[in-house]
Design a protein around this motif. Structure first.
Motif, PDB file in Angstrom:
ATOM      1  N   LEU A   9       0.810  -1.216   0.000  1.00  0.00           N
ATOM      2  CA  LEU A   9       0.000   0.000   0.000  1.00  0.00           C
ATOM      3  C   LEU A   9       0.845   1.270   0.000  1.00  0.00           C
ATOM      4  N   GLY A  10       2.027   1.210   0.641  1.00  0.00           N
ATOM      5  CA  GLY A  10       2.808   2.429   0.823  1.00  0.00           C
ATOM      6  C   GLY A  10       2.333   3.262   1.993  1.00  0.00           C
ATOM      7  N   ARG A  11       1.448   2.723   2.792  1.00  0.00           N
ATOM      8  CA  ARG A  11       0.900   3.419   3.961  1.00  0.00           C
ATOM      9  C   ARG A  11       0.222   2.366   4.833  1.00  0.00           C
ATOM     10  N   HIS A  12      -0.132   2.739   6.054  1.00  0.00           N
ATOM     11  CA  HIS A  12      -0.844   1.804   6.908  1.00  0.00           C
ATOM     12  C   HIS A  12      -2.293   1.643   6.447  1.00  0.00           C
ATOM     13  N   PHE A  13      -2.809   0.434   6.621  1.00  0.00           N
ATOM     14  CA  PHE A  13      -4.214   0.167   6.316  1.00  0.00           C
ATOM     15  C   PHE A  13      -5.083   0.927   7.311  1.00  0.00           C
ATOM     16  N   THR A  14      -6.113   1.570   6.807  1.00  0.00           N
ATOM     17  CA  THR A  14      -6.975   2.382   7.661  1.00  0.00           C
ATOM     18  C   THR A  14      -8.434   2.014   7.454  1.00  0.00           C
ATOM     19  N   LEU A  15      -9.228   2.387   8.443  1.00  0.00           N
ATOM     20  CA  LEU A  15     -10.676   2.391   8.265  1.00  0.00           C
ATOM     21  C   LEU A  15     -11.266   3.497   9.119  1.00  0.00           C
ATOM     22  N   ASP A  16     -12.401   4.003   8.687  1.00  0.00           N
ATOM     23  CA  ASP A  16     -13.121   5.063   9.381  1.00  0.00           C
ATOM     24  C   ASP A  16     -14.469   4.530   9.851  1.00  0.00           C
ATOM     25  N   GLY A  17     -15.005   5.189  10.860  1.00  0.00           N
ATOM     26  CA  GLY A  17     -16.336   4.810  11.294  1.00  0.00           C
ATOM     27  C   GLY A  17     -16.852   5.707  12.395  1.00  0.00           C
ATOM     28  N   THR A  18     -18.086   5.427  12.789  1.00  0.00           N
ATOM     29  CA  THR A  18     -18.759   6.197  13.832  1.00  0.00           C
ATOM     30  C   THR A  18     -18.986   5.306  15.041  1.00  0.00           C
TER      31      THR A  18
END
Length: 333
Positions: free
Chosen positions: A184-193
């Motif tokens: 990816l070239g970056r950390h895996f992320t996720l967003d949420g509420t």
């Protein structure tokens, strides 16, 4: 970055366009190389750096049983493309009508008529149009006929593996959130509420925030050390992802225990950066044994996260000179 979602919104830019086409799920380092070429070429000839992508993924319409889970949400993909300094993002609704376009239709009605293509960049294995007629051989002939140029990029590799969205999915489904950074070239992320849970974490002495996310692809069930962005601040945290097997009948959850935090998180937006997997989910013989394991998870997470920095990959182009850099987002509090 301008975004167009209908062909009627497109008119050829005065300087024409440098274009690439693809699904670009994951926006990994292979995709980034394509975007660098597009932006660098566009800047050098005064053209518009343009990406064409599709929503939903064509397989969702053509072969739903084969459609892979998305690595990025649509919102994430737009954010990542914007970070790549693209001038124009064309998100075409993938309908039966568009699926019926031949490769010739696509070149003449979209690339030439709507975008004034001057240069086209594609990956080595990409093809488009009905029955995937628009491969590199077809495009080479179309370029000669219509007077644009074609650049076909050879595969980029991560060790012995080619950068690919499939590789990312396989790596995440093993829970290897550290290993996926190299693709990816970056950390895996996720967003949420944050939404109400059953209060189990608080009863155990480790209050947790239950996250509702639109992310389709999640890492393998287990316990992870993560960084969490809340507003302008970054926190260390431990995440349990899965079924909580110690408690019979528990539903799948994504529970976050923020270290050194107190306060109400309900309704707040969080972004998680997965740093390292700590262990598999386990069924413990007692609540006391689970509490002991959680304490050990927290100790190990503190050690890992103390030295960790979140990697967010950004591309910077200045005055037409392709100059990329990696930006490490500070985790200082």
């Amino acid at each position: 970055m301008k975004i167009a979602r209908r062909l009627s919104q497109l008119t050829p830019p005065p300087g024409g366009s440098v274009v690439t086409i693809g699904n670009f799920d994951g926006v990994h380092l292979g995709h980034r190389e394509i975007f660098r070429r597009v932006v660098g070429t566009a800047r050098s000839c005064g053209a518009c750096a343009t990406v064409i992508t599709f929503e939903p993924h064509p397989l969702r319409l053509l072969a739903p049983e084969k459609a892979p889970p998305r690595i990025n949400t649509p919102v994430e993909k737009v954010r990542l493309l914007r970070a790549s300094c693209i001038d124009l993002l064309v998100i075409l609704p993938f309908t039966r009508r568009l699926a019926a376009f031949t490769a010739t239709d696509f070149v003449e009605r979209i690339l030439l008529e709507r975008l004034g293509v001057r240069h086209l960049v594609i990956g080595y294995d990409y093809a488009f149009g009905r029955n995937r007629q628009g491969d590199s051989a077809f495009l080479a002939a179309a370029a000669r006929k219509h007077g644009f140029t074609l650049e076909v990029l050879e595969p980029l590799r991560f060790g012995t593996e080619i950068y690919s969205s499939t590789r990312i999915r396989q790596t995440l489904l093993r829970g290897d959130v550290r290993g996926v950074v190299g693709v990816l070239g970056r950390h895996f992320t996720l967003d949420g509420t944050v939404v109400p849970g059953d209060g189990r974490g608080r009863q155990l002495g480790f209050p947790t925030a239950n996250l509702l996310t639109r992310k389709e692809l999640l890492p393998a069930a287990g316990v992870y050390a993560v960084k969490v962005r809340l507003g302008r601040r970054m926190y260390d945290a431990v995440v349990n992802l899965g079924l909580r097997p110690t408690f019979a009948g528990a539903a799948p959850t994504l529970e976050i225990h923020l270290l050194d935090f107190s306060g109400d998180l309900y309704g707040r937006h969080l972004r998680l950066y997965f740093i390292e997997r700590l262990r598999d989910e386990q069924r413990f013989p007692s609540v006391a044994a689970l509490q002991t394991a959680i304490r050990a998870d927290i100790v190990r997470a503190r050690e890992i996260l103390a030295a960790a920095r979140v990697l967010v990959y950004k591309e910077m182009f200045d005055c037409g000179i392709g100059q990329n850099r990696r930006v490490v987002e500070s985790s200082s509090r």
